[in-house]
Design an enzyme around this catalytic site. Structure first.
Site, PDB file in Angstrom:
ATOM      1  N   ASN A 115       0.837  -1.431  -0.129  1.00 13.67           N
ATOM      2  CA  ASN A 115      -0.011  -0.035  -0.108  1.00 13.67           C
ATOM      3  C   ASN A 115       0.835   1.307   0.023  1.00 13.67           C
ATOM      4  O   ASN A 115       0.206   2.502   0.119  1.00 13.67           O
ATOM      5  CB  ASN A 115      -0.940   0.012   1.166  1.00 13.67           C
ATOM      6  N   VAL A 122       1.125   6.880  -0.786  1.00 13.77           N
ATOM      7  CA  VAL A 122       0.598   6.347   0.409  1.00 13.77           C
ATOM      8  C   VAL A 122      -0.858   5.836  -0.294  1.00 13.77           C
ATOM      9  O   VAL A 122      -1.757   6.719  -0.545  1.00 13.77           O
ATOM     10  CB  VAL A 122       0.515   6.997   1.740  1.00 13.77           C
ATOM     11  N   CYS A 123      -1.428   4.590  -0.152  1.00 11.55           N
ATOM     12  CA  CYS A 123      -2.748   4.272  -0.533  1.00 11.55           C
ATOM     13  C   CYS A 123      -3.474   3.885   0.750  1.00 11.55           C
ATOM     14  O   CYS A 123      -3.237   2.827   1.518  1.00 11.55           O
ATOM     15  CB  CYS A 123      -2.815   2.932  -1.226  1.00 11.55           C
ATOM     16  N   LEU A 124      -4.326   4.782   1.216  1.00  9.40           N
ATOM     17  CA  LEU A 124      -4.947   4.721   2.470  1.00  9.40           C
ATOM     18  C   LEU A 124      -6.365   5.461   2.299  1.00  9.40           C
ATOM     19  O   LEU A 124      -6.263   6.641   1.775  1.00  9.40           O
ATOM     20  CB  LEU A 124      -4.260   5.422   3.637  1.00  9.40           C
ATOM     21  N   ARG A 128      -8.095   9.729   0.679  1.00  6.85           N
ATOM     22  CA  ARG A 128      -8.785  10.184  -0.556  1.00  6.85           C
ATOM     23  C   ARG A 128     -10.019  10.766  -0.122  1.00  6.85           C
ATOM     24  O   ARG A 128     -10.661  10.776   0.666  1.00  6.85           O
ATOM     25  CB  ARG A 128      -9.282   8.842  -1.176  1.00  6.85           C
TER      26      ARG A 128
END
Length: 193
Positions: A115, A122-124, A128
């Site tokens: 992630n 950062v993918c959280l 978003r």
């Protein structure tokens, strides 16, 4: 206010709080009126205090400049899981659109994670503006939520179904031991305490 003269407002920034000062002279006893203005910096001051009071034991906040509360580094030192033994730095920047928009978060330590890209993206979900799972940013979210979310990427919030680093996610799914080994290589090379 006959015969009175107003001195123009002057701005003074102290400890993240912007204060407007106005002094009224001539015809009145010298008096100072201090007005506190709730600006982004004022709001951030209290959010930062709250965030620091509720930090996970594996996190630390570092301010390079104590007058710039909207820019800081989050240091995560996992005490369990694949990344134990590493020290991971995340630059956090709170934009002028905060609370309507999430802060910007970038990982400054290279690591092998499904992630987090090797470039630091950062993918959280909560970072978003809108997310498929409905857990995206909302004006009711706080900086402490961001800290806890980033910290959880090293424990229970691993997402292999919607990875940012597909290669890391695929390696985990087909060979967990090779994944563990590659994570340790990155920790040793880039994130040792």
């Amino acid at each position: 206010m006959t015969g009175g003269e107003q001195v123009p407002f002057s701005r003074v920034a102290t400890s993240g709080i912007e204060i407007l000062q106005c002094v009224v002279i001539r015809g009145f006893a010298a008096q100072a009126v201090v007005i506190q203005v709730q600006t982004l910096r004022f709001s951030i001051f209290f959010k930062v205090q709250e965030m620091e009071q509720t930090l996970p034991s594996t996190c630390q906040i570092v301010f390079d400049d104590p007058n710039r509360l909207h820019e800081f580094t989050l240091v995560v030192v996992p005490d369990e899981g694949y990344w134990v033994g590493g020290r991971f730095h995340f630059g956090i920047y709170v934009t002028e659109d905060y609370n309507m928009a999430p802060p910007q978060v970038k990982c400054q330590t290279k690591l092998w994670h499904p992630n987090i890209s090797e470039d630091g993206d950062v993918c959280l979900s909560l970072l978003r503006q809108s997310s498929i799972d409905g857990l995206g940013w909302a004006p009711t979210r706080k900086l402490k939520d961001v800290v806890w979310g980033v910290n959880s990427l090293f424990t229970d919030l691993l997402n292999f179904d919607d990875p940012l680093n597909r290669e890391a996610a695929e390696l985990f799914l087909v060979d967990k031991e090779s994944f563990r080994h590659k994570v340790k290589e990155y920790v040793t090379q880039y994130a040792k305490r």
